[in-house]
Design a protein around this motif. Structure first.
Motif, PDB file in Angstrom:
ATOM      1  N   SER A  55       1.096   7.805  -0.508  1.00  0.00           N
ATOM      2  CA  SER A  55      -0.196   7.551  -1.128  1.00  0.00           C
ATOM      3  C   SER A  55      -1.174   6.850  -0.182  1.00  0.00           C
ATOM      4  CB  SER A  55       0.048   6.703  -2.374  1.00  0.00           C
ATOM      5  OG  SER A  55      -1.150   6.292  -2.921  1.00  0.00           O
ATOM      6  N   SER A  56      -0.648   6.001   0.714  1.00  0.00           N
ATOM      7  CA  SER A  56      -1.517   5.247   1.604  1.00  0.00           C
ATOM      8  C   SER A  56      -2.289   6.173   2.551  1.00  0.00           C
ATOM      9  CB  SER A  56      -0.661   4.249   2.391  1.00  0.00           C
ATOM     10  OG  SER A  56      -1.437   3.545   3.308  1.00  0.00           O
ATOM     11  N   ASP A  57      -1.573   7.044   3.256  1.00  0.00           N
ATOM     12  CA  ASP A  57      -2.231   7.923   4.232  1.00  0.00           C
ATOM     13  C   ASP A  57      -2.966   9.088   3.587  1.00  0.00           C
ATOM     14  OD1 ASP A  57      -1.451   6.677   6.651  1.00  0.00           O
ATOM     15  OD2 ASP A  57       0.578   7.442   6.379  1.00  0.00           O
ATOM     16  N   TYR A  58      -2.412   9.611   2.510  1.00  0.00           N
ATOM     17  CA  TYR A  58      -2.939  10.854   1.955  1.00  0.00           C
ATOM     18  C   TYR A  58      -4.044  10.633   0.917  1.00  0.00           C
ATOM     19  CZ  TYR A  58       0.838  13.736   4.001  1.00  0.00           C
ATOM     20  OH  TYR A  58       1.698  14.400   4.850  1.00  0.00           O
ATOM     21  N   LEU A  59      -4.050   9.466   0.282  1.00  0.00           N
ATOM     22  CA  LEU A  59      -5.027   9.252  -0.789  1.00  0.00           C
ATOM     23  C   LEU A  59      -5.948   8.063  -0.500  1.00  0.00           C
ATOM     24  CD1 LEU A  59      -2.590   9.823  -3.809  1.00  0.00           C
ATOM     25  CD2 LEU A  59      -4.344  11.414  -2.974  1.00  0.00           C
ATOM     26  N   ILE A  60      -5.349   6.942  -0.135  1.00  0.00           N
ATOM     27  CA  ILE A  60      -6.157   5.732  -0.035  1.00  0.00           C
ATOM     28  C   ILE A  60      -7.029   5.750   1.218  1.00  0.00           C
ATOM     29  CG2 ILE A  60      -6.025   3.212   0.140  1.00  0.00           C
ATOM     30  CD1 ILE A  60      -3.449   3.545  -1.662  1.00  0.00           C
ATOM     31  N   GLU A  61      -6.472   6.166   2.359  1.00  0.00           N
ATOM     32  CA  GLU A  61      -7.301   6.245   3.575  1.00  0.00           C
ATOM     33  C   GLU A  61      -8.483   7.197   3.377  1.00  0.00           C
ATOM     34  OE1 GLU A  61      -7.182   4.185   6.315  1.00  0.00           O
ATOM     35  OE2 GLU A  61      -5.810   3.164   4.950  1.00  0.00           O
ATOM     36  N   ARG A  68       0.827  -1.203   0.000  1.00  0.00           N
ATOM     37  CA  ARG A  68       0.000   0.000   0.000  1.00  0.00           C
ATOM     38  C   ARG A  68       0.863   1.256   0.000  1.00  0.00           C
ATOM     39  NH1 ARG A  68      -4.902  -0.118   2.813  1.00  0.00           N
ATOM     40  NH2 ARG A  68      -5.039  -2.359   2.530  1.00  0.00           N
ATOM     41  N   GLY A  69       0.705   2.068  -1.032  1.00  0.00           N
ATOM     42  CA  GLY A  69       1.493   3.303  -1.138  1.00  0.00           C
ATOM     43  C   GLY A  69       2.719   3.155  -2.026  1.00  0.00           C
ATOM     44  N   GLY A  70       3.119   1.920  -2.309  1.00  0.00           N
ATOM     45  CA  GLY A  70       4.263   1.693  -3.202  1.00  0.00           C
ATOM     46  C   GLY A  70       5.502   2.440  -2.740  1.00  0.00           C
ATOM     47  N   LYS A  71       6.223   2.963  -3.695  1.00  0.00           N
ATOM     48  CA  LYS A  71       7.499   3.611  -3.374  1.00  0.00           C
ATOM     49  C   LYS A  71       7.320   4.924  -2.612  1.00  0.00           C
ATOM     50  CE  LYS A  71       9.274   3.485  -7.675  1.00  0.00           C
ATOM     51  NZ  LYS A  71       8.519   2.630  -8.606  1.00  0.00           N
TER      52      LYS A  71
END
Ligand SMILES: Cc1cc2nc3c(=O)[nH]c(=O)nc-3n(C[C@H](O)[C@H](O)[C@H](O)COP(=O)(O)OP(=O)(O)OC[C@H]3O[C@@H](n4cnc5c(N)ncnc54)[C@H](O)[C@@H]3O)c2cc1C
Ligand code: SF4
Lengths: 555, 145
Positions: A231-237, A104-107
């Protein structure tokens, strides 16, 4: 193996047809999912890994504590993909080092956060010099999206923009330079080159309810408070909060599936824990697994209709792999040698940037340009440089201590032209553990890069000379290993001409209208800059277009 | 976080004396023999000796190298060869090895190990970062502009 919609009888298929499948949860996939879900679209995301938990990051574990923890059998999150699990091939003579993060969030969990806008110097480059195809967009097309991305994720920076480095009204405060960085700025000025405030996706003040950075310098280990964009915290959540996002973890996508109408109708994937093959269906597919993995998926998506990979009638997919050449040069600032070490952590990376300037003045004997970064300047742990200093014993030990606060580091990045022979291929390669052909990377740079490199070395050396720095030995012309910039681009490029490009200017396949490719593979050229801000802006723009086309009933 | 490593020289010396009083290593070696490990302790100390701050052996750089050998058998074999050649008086062995791959391996590994310890990084170099700072001031020196 068949890639049409008939699956072997033992393959698990889900009856549901999803509105949109997004492959990958990094910068590109995260943005697509966030932007579509907030516009009312239901998204199923498939990600090859699982979530990395911030509470388990080793952000504040000191080097010696890491050893103690390891002795107790503890491990930090394993961000990087092990090539034993997921091998790739590379040319032995010209090895390409591929860095991948699956999860989740990749690089973006560990990225360097340098966030530079492309300018029209970049977008117009190929149209002006005629090397390969022009970009189908210009700065004005993407500028509003840069504005939005910066407001969303928080990018700190200065107002010292240049024609090659567009500014922003939305920058958060730039952190003050470290001592060594001030000296680089001063020396660069004497050498006739300007160095500006860096632009980085780090929250130098509270932003959108997220805490500000506490200047611990640990970003490469992951930020325990999420003070830089991932990306995990800022977009996916946030996308989960809409109730319209579902994520399938450990889903390693192998192929995009095609229906009789020639449109994509789903994907084939393998469960990373059970290795079972599954098929899942959707009306639209967004490919965002990062440049090389996306390209591998596309090339492996072969069918009677698309014998050389989905959407590849132009035969450009897999070709024109490009990133930047780079090298490292080090010296010691004379005024800082022998001083007391300071806390030089700051926001982790360097606080300054050297924008491209070679488009000004006399015409060069090469195309395109370079810029430079300066990470590691100051008192930083990791004394690789001491190995390059002569001697041993008490004098040596004192010399290392004296030099420790004084390190000046320079890392110029130069654009590599897109060459057809630089490529990702899956023909004739062995299979991975799921029976899916692995990628082979063939990559080498040429004359143009050699000529550019000469000026890059001249420029770097002139700055160190102006600083009167004591320099570490270097070999002119040497470059870091291919792939080390971790900015792969170009293997599914966008363009106006469907014969020479795979995507249109909205990242949509020319051949297959319901497939979008949103990561760095879509870039027409690499430029000298780090790509992620541009990947985010393009993915926002492309997913806006997709949402609008869905409303119009066109896809 | 409590910081047992003091910045003044006097306090540093007190800690040094304490370190010297400890046995060279508590646990048995993981890869090397006792004799090899003892020789390695002498060799790393030639590279980065004890001065008014701890040396590489005080910081257990040799133990760290032994741990790396245990994790990587081919690396271990390489060290074993080195130790075979660099036996006897450590000072003389290092002097004779300068410019050889053995010297490079020894020096690089000693640097990597020592400067990642409390003794090497914090006490010797004065690094005291990776903390929580409310503000970032950066360079405040007019003369650096
Ligand atoms: C150490 C480091 C420093 C960097 N510094 C910078 C910098 O300073 N500035 C900058 O702009 N960029 C930097 N980058 C690059 C930046 O991280 C990438 O440009 C960015 O993350 C790319 O986003 P992406 O969505 O294309 O790919 P990624 O972020 O890599 O995400 C890819 C996603 O796809 C998933 N995936 C892969 N294969 C499959 C599959 N088969 N099936 C399903 N899912 C799959 C992965 O799990 C992952 O979620 C750096 C990278 C690294 C590693
Ligand atoms: S320096 Fe700032 S952004 Fe980087 S890890 Fe520390 S708190 Fe997070």
């Amino acid at each position: 193996m068949s890639t049409g919609s008939q699956a072997a009888p033992n393959v698990q298929r889900s009856a549901e047809v999803h509105e949109v499948i997004v492959i990958g949860s990094g910068a590109a996939g995260g943005m697509a999912a966030w932007n579509l879900t907030r516009q009312g679209v239901n998204v199923l995301m498939l990600d090859a890994g699982t979530r990395f938990r911030r509470t388990q990051f080793w952000s504040h574990v000191k080097p010696w504590e890491a050893r103690e923890k390891a002795a107790l059998g503890q491990r930090p999150p394993q961000f990087y993909v092990d090539t034993k699990e997921q091998p790739y091939l590379t040319d032995e003579k010209n090895p390409f080092e591929l860095v991948r993060v699956w999860g989740r969030g990749g690089k973006t969990n560990v990225w360097g956060r340098v966030s530079l806008r492309y300018s029209d110097v970049d977008f117009e480059g190929p149209a002006k010099d005629g090397w390969e195809i022009p970009w189908p967009i210009r700065y004005k097309d993407i500028a509003p999206y840069y504005d939005r991305v910066e407001q969303l994720i928080g990018v700190c920076g200065g107002d010292d923009d240049q024609d090659s480095l567009p500014g922003s009204k939305y920058h958060l405060p730039a952190p003050a330079p470290r001592c060594g960085e001030r000296m680089i700025m001063r020396a660069a000025k004497q050498a006739g080159v300007s160095v500006v405030a860096g632009r980085r996706a780090v929250l130098t003040k509270e932003h959108n309810g997220r805490p500000k950075c506490h200047f611990c310098g640990a970003c490469g280990k992951g930020c325990d408070i999420g003070a830089f964009f991932n990306s995990s915290d800022y977009l996916i959540e946030p996308a989960f909060k809409t109730g319209r996002l579902k994520v399938l973890d450990n889903a390693v996508v192998a192929r995009v599936l095609v229906g009789d109408d020639g449109l994509a109708n789903g994907v084939q994937y393998f469960d990373r824990t059970t290795r079972e093959e599954r098929r899942i269906y959707a009306k639209r597919v967004i490919v965002a697994a990062s440049c090389i993995d996306s390209t591998r998926i596309l090339l492996n998506s072969q069918s009677a209709r698309y014998p050389n990979g989905i959407g590849n009638s132009s035969d450009v997919i897999g070709h024109y792999l490009t990133e930047q050449i780079r090298f490292h040069m080090y010296g010691f600032a004379p005024e800082l040698i022998g001083t007391k070490a300071q806390n030089d952590d700051g926001i982790g990376g360097e606080h300054i940037y050297l924008p491209r300037y070679n488009h000004r003045g006399a015409k060069r004997d090469y195309l395109r340009g370079f810029g430079s970064q300066f990470w590691n300047t100051g008192a930083q742990p990791g004394l690789f440089w001491a190995k390059q200093m002569p001697g041993y014993g008490a004098d040596f030990k004192k010399r290392v201590k004296d030099c420790f606060p004084a390190l000046m580091a320079m890392h110029p990045y130069g654009e590599v032209l897109p060459y057809r022979h630089n490529r990702v291929r899956v023909d004739g390669t062995p299979n991975d553990q799921y029976g899916v052909p692995i990628a082979k990377l063939e990559y080498r740079t040429g004359e143009n890069e050699q000529r550019m490199l000469k000026e890059m070395y001249d420029m770097a050396e002139s700055i160190f000379r102006a600083a009167k720095a004591e320099m570490l030995p270097f070999t002119r012309g040497a470059i870091d290993s291919y792939g080390s910039a971790i900015h792969e681009h170009g293997t599914c490029r966008m363009g106006d001409d469907p014969k020479r490009s795979a995507l249109n200017k909205f990242n949509q396949m020319h051949d297959v209208k319901n497939v979008f490719v949103m990561d760095g593979s879509s870039f027409t050229t690499a430029s000298e800059k780090n790509p992620t801000l541009t990947i985010l802006a393009l993915a926002w723009r492309a997913s806006d277009y997709l949402a609008a086309e869905m409303k119009r009933g066109n896809v | 976080m409590s910081d047992q490593f003091a910045s003044t020289r006097r306090e540093a010396l007190v800690i040094l004396a304490g370190a010297a009083a400890l046995p060279a290593q508590a646990a048995p070696p993981k890869f090397l023999t006792e004799a090899e490990l003892a020789q390695l302790a002498k060799l790393v100390d030639v590279i980065l000796p004890r001065t008014d701050t701890p040396g590489a052996a005080d910081a257990l750089a040799h133990v760290i190298i032994d741990e790396r050998c245990a994790a990587n058998a081919s690396l271990g074999a390489r060290w074993r060869e080195l130790l075979g050649r660099m036996s006897g008086d450590a000072e003389a062995a290092v002097k004779a090895a300068v410019d050889t791959p053995d010297f490079k391996l020894l020096k690089d590994a000693t640097i990597d190990a020592y400067y990642a310890t409390r003794e090497g990084l914090r006490q010797e170099l004065g690094w005291n970062a990776n903390t929580y700072l409310p503000e970032w001031k950066g360079c405040t020196h007019d003369e650096h502009r």
